[in-house]
Design an enzyme around this catalytic site. Structure first.
Site, mmCIF file in Angstrom:
data_model
loop_
_atom_site.group_PDB
_atom_site.id
_atom_site.type_symbol
_atom_site.label_atom_id
_atom_site.label_comp_id
_atom_site.label_asym_id
_atom_site.label_seq_id
_atom_site.Cartn_x
_atom_site.Cartn_y
_atom_site.Cartn_z
ATOM 1 N N HIS A 1 33.115 53.211 31.442
ATOM 2 C CA HIS A 1 33.464 52.500 30.214
ATOM 3 C C HIS A 1 33.048 51.038 30.286
ATOM 4 O O HIS A 1 32.660 50.460 29.276
ATOM 5 C CB HIS A 1 34.955 52.651 29.883
ATOM 6 N N CYS B 1 38.996 63.705 -0.783
ATOM 7 C CA CYS B 1 40.364 64.101 -1.137
ATOM 8 C C CYS B 1 40.560 64.198 -2.649
ATOM 9 O O CYS B 1 41.629 64.577 -3.112
ATOM 10 C CB CYS B 1 41.359 63.102 -0.556
#
Length: 179
Positions: A71, A154
């Site tokens: 990371h 939606c």
């Protein structure tokens, strides 16, 4: 060649990350991808790997990568970190400095510019908590694009749509040009 680390958050707009990768590659920008657990519900790591021509990172707990502090390396190798789609959840975690998965950990570890392209339901975008989080990110020096306005998956209408990949590419090129 410029290098972008693309973090793909979880939301229906994640499919647009595929077109964004294609556009970046066409513009001679190298792309490495990190996909969140939620993002992988919408677009597969295999798809992102095929388009970016690089391995896709999904977990903070990958033994091979993390034995080398992957990371940290991922956050340092890029010239720019792009979060698209930047969901309400991911934006909240970024604003609070949480490091609960690979994406949020490398965002906290990066010393490179960060561009966030929000995508969420209109009511989520307009919620005071989201607006506070956006203000916090901007105060922290993160470039946050304004979302597009229009019909949503939606069925609602308003601001919250992920900006089109061409607009995100233009913002990327602008930031890379300044860097």
């Amino acid at each position: 060649m410029s290098r972008v680390l693309l973090i793909v958050g979880g939301g229906i707009a994640a499919y647009k990350a595929c077109e964004l990768i294609r556009l970046m590659r066409k513009a001679d920008i190298s792309v490495r991808c990190v996909v969140t657990e939620a993002g992988a519900q919408f677009v597969t790591p295999m798809t992102l790997a095929a388009l970016s021509e690089t391995p896709v990172h999904t977990s903070l707990w990958d033994l091979k990568d993390e034995a080398e502090m992957g990371h940290i390396q991922l956050s340092r190798e890029a010239d720019l970190v792009v979060v698209a789609p930047a969901t309400a959840d991911l934006i909240a975690k970024m604003a609070q400095g949480l490091a609960s998965d690979l994406a949020t950990t490398l965002l906290l570890a990066t010393d490179k510019p960060v561009l966030a392209a929000p995508a969420m339901n209109v009511r989520m975008w307009l919620h005071p908590a989201t607006q506070r989080n956006i203000a916090t990110l901007r105060a922290d020096g993160i470039t946050v694009m304004a979302p597009d306005e229009g019909p949503m998956a939606c069925g609602e209408f308003g601001p919250g749509r992920l900006p089109e990949p061409e607009a995100i590419l233009a913002a990327i090129q602008d930031i890379l040009g300044r860097a």
